[in-house]
Design a protein around this motif. Structure first.
Motif: not given
Length: 194
Positions: A37-65
């Protein structure tokens, strides 16, 4: 060679939205549905682009820093003085206190949630901590060079102190400490920097 369909979303916007969500809710409390809902991505797009929830989290946290360190360095450069910058940083906790639900500091939140349970996240936390302390160390180096603080403590020690103070203030803000109490602490910290 078939390269698949081109991306129809902005990866930076996706990371920003994921970062805001993880920052507000934390990793465990953020569901896959929340992320979709927050990213407006489909499940397949999220997984194809970012791998999984953990990988997206790590990328998002790195962005924050990255965004926060860049912001702090810009504020240091524009500040009236290095001590004015330190004061601005301390006072920034009041902005969070004004929110209906204070979020605290994402670095502190992630540290508290993960502790040492995940080696990858632990490395990201250590890197983030070094980078934030590095900004404060730079400010204290400038303050010492300008004669605004004594050289009794090394800039690195002062940066460690500042990092701990900021973490504590952010945590207390999230816990609902009143603004006047926060200001009392901030004034004590500033009075003891000499």
């Amino acid at each position: 060679m078939n390269r698949g369909r081109p991306r129809t979303f902005d990866p930076d916007l996706v990371l920003e939205n994921a970062m805001q969500l993880f920052w507000s809710k934390g990793y465990e409390a953020t569901s896959l549905q929340d992320l979709l809902e927050a990213t407006k991505l489909s499940k397949s797009s999220l997984y194809e682009s970012f791998g999984n929830k953990q990988s997206l989290f790590e990328a998002a946290f790195s962005r924050y820093v990255e965004s926060r360190v860049t912001h702090l360095l810009a504020r240091l450069e524009l500040a009236e003085s290095p001590l004015a910058f330190i004061r601005e940083c301390l006072l920034s906790v009041l902005e969070d206190a004004e929110r209906a639900t204070p979020r605290g500091c994402m670095l502190v939140n992630v540290t508290n949630e993960f502790s040492t349970s995940d080696p990858v996240v632990q490395r990201l936390i250590a890197l983030a901590t070094r980078r934030f302390r590095g900004v404060f160390e730079q400010a204290f180096q400038q303050a010492q060079a300008a004669g605004l603080v004594s050289d009794r403590q090394a800039p690195a020690a002062r940066a460690l102190y500042m990092h701990c103070v900021m973490s504590g203030l952010r945590t207390q803000t999230k816990a609902g400490m009143e603004q006047k109490e926060l200001l009392t602490v901030i004034e004590l910290v500033m009075a003891n920097l000499g």
